[in-house]
Write a protein that holds these residues in place. Structure first.
Motif, PDB file in Angstrom:
ATOM      1  N   GLN A   1       0.854  -1.190   0.000  1.00  0.00           N
ATOM      2  CA  GLN A   1       0.000   0.000   0.000  1.00  0.00           C
ATOM      3  C   GLN A   1       0.887   1.236   0.000  1.00  0.00           C
ATOM      4  O   GLN A   1       1.994   1.188   0.494  1.00  0.00           O
ATOM      5  N   PRO A   2       0.487   2.321  -0.578  1.00  0.00           N
ATOM      6  CA  PRO A   2      -0.801   2.616  -1.182  1.00  0.00           C
ATOM      7  C   PRO A   2      -0.928   2.199  -2.641  1.00  0.00           C
ATOM      8  O   PRO A   2      -1.949   2.441  -3.276  1.00  0.00           O
ATOM      9  N   TRP A   3       0.132   1.558  -3.174  1.00  0.00           N
ATOM     10  CA  TRP A   3       0.152   1.194  -4.589  1.00  0.00           C
ATOM     11  C   TRP A   3      -0.982   0.239  -4.940  1.00  0.00           C
ATOM     12  O   TRP A   3      -1.561   0.344  -6.025  1.00  0.00           O
TER      13      TRP A   3
ATOM     14  N   CYS B   1      -4.080   2.208  -5.418  1.00  0.00           N
ATOM     15  CA  CYS B   1      -3.970   2.986  -6.660  1.00  0.00           C
ATOM     16  C   CYS B   1      -4.286   2.108  -7.868  1.00  0.00           C
ATOM     17  O   CYS B   1      -4.977   2.550  -8.792  1.00  0.00           O
TER      18      CYS B   1
ATOM     19  N   LYS C   1      -3.916   3.946 -11.665  1.00  0.00           N
ATOM     20  CA  LYS C   1      -2.560   3.415 -11.816  1.00  0.00           C
ATOM     21  C   LYS C   1      -2.691   2.121 -12.608  1.00  0.00           C
ATOM     22  O   LYS C   1      -3.321   1.176 -12.145  1.00  0.00           O
TER      23      LYS C   1
ATOM     24  N   ALA D   1       5.223   7.321   0.095  1.00  0.00           N
ATOM     25  CA  ALA D   1       4.345   7.364  -1.078  1.00  0.00           C
ATOM     26  C   ALA D   1       3.032   8.076  -0.767  1.00  0.00           C
ATOM     27  O   ALA D   1       2.424   8.677  -1.652  1.00  0.00           O
TER      28      ALA D   1
ATOM     29  N   VAL E   1      -0.471  10.094  -5.718  1.00  0.00           N
ATOM     30  CA  VAL E   1      -1.023   9.034  -4.872  1.00  0.00           C
ATOM     31  C   VAL E   1      -2.138   9.586  -3.990  1.00  0.00           C
ATOM     32  O   VAL E   1      -3.224   9.003  -3.899  1.00  0.00           O
TER      33      VAL E   1
ATOM     34  N   THR F   1      -5.349  10.062  -5.769  1.00  0.00           N
ATOM     35  CA  THR F   1      -5.910   8.798  -6.255  1.00  0.00           C
ATOM     36  C   THR F   1      -6.586   8.014  -5.138  1.00  0.00           C
ATOM     37  O   THR F   1      -7.632   7.390  -5.358  1.00  0.00           O
TER      38      THR F   1
ATOM     39  N   TRP G   1       2.985   6.842 -13.517  1.00  0.00           N
ATOM     40  CA  TRP G   1       3.246   5.851 -12.476  1.00  0.00           C
ATOM     41  C   TRP G   1       4.501   5.027 -12.756  1.00  0.00           C
ATOM     42  O   TRP G   1       4.963   4.286 -11.899  1.00  0.00           O
TER      43      TRP G   1
END
Length: 145
Positions: free
Chosen positions: A16-18, A21, A27, A54, A60, A63, A93
């Motif tokens: 996280q947070p990817w 996203c 993303k 991040a 981010v 999003t 990204w």
């Protein structure tokens, strides 16, 4: 409970947070050090780790605004449509010098399913069955089982 693994869908664990996203569909790229990712369906698994730095990135922050950052759970399903070596210019990204996993057709689960995994992994039949309760149209592609 069956521990049999299914071959038509895989899992990918993303910090996280990817992970959130990716779940939003904003993303579309996941950056990885190696290209060894087969195309096809993947369960999106939010790992336990959170990259605090991040969270302060404007891209981010906008999003994920208003979203829960689930951890240690499958939060969606997506199709890995492409993997390519990147120079960092294909999307905001993308990181240069990494391989870009390009995800499409993201479907969010209404209820995250607790699970633990790392790297690329094959889910159990039980886990896939739990996902199918929320996404009943999820099925193996023609010619697979």
């Amino acid at each position: 409970m069956s521990q049999t693994r299914v071959d038509w869908i895989r899992g990918i664990t993303v910090r996280q947070p990817w992970a959130t996203c990716l779940l939003t569909g904003e993303k579309t790229i996941e950056n990885r050090p190696s290209p060894g990712w087969p195309l096809g369906l993947y369960l999106l698994h939010a790992g336990l780790a959170v990259e605090g730095a991040a969270l302060r990135l404007p891209l981010v922050a906008t999003t994920i605004r208003g979203r829960q950052l689930e951890r240690g759970a499958v939060i969606g399903v997506a199709r890995l449509a492409d993997v390519h070596a990147g120079d960092g210019r294909c999307t905001p990204w993308a990181e240069p010098g990494r391989f870009h996993l390009v995800f499409a057709d993201v479907q969010e689960l209404a209820l995250p399913i607790p699970a633990g995994a790392l790297g690329p992994w094959k889910p159990s039949e039980d886990l896939v069955d739990q996902v199918r309760l929320q996404l009943p149209d999820l099925h193996a592609p023609e010619g697979t089982s």
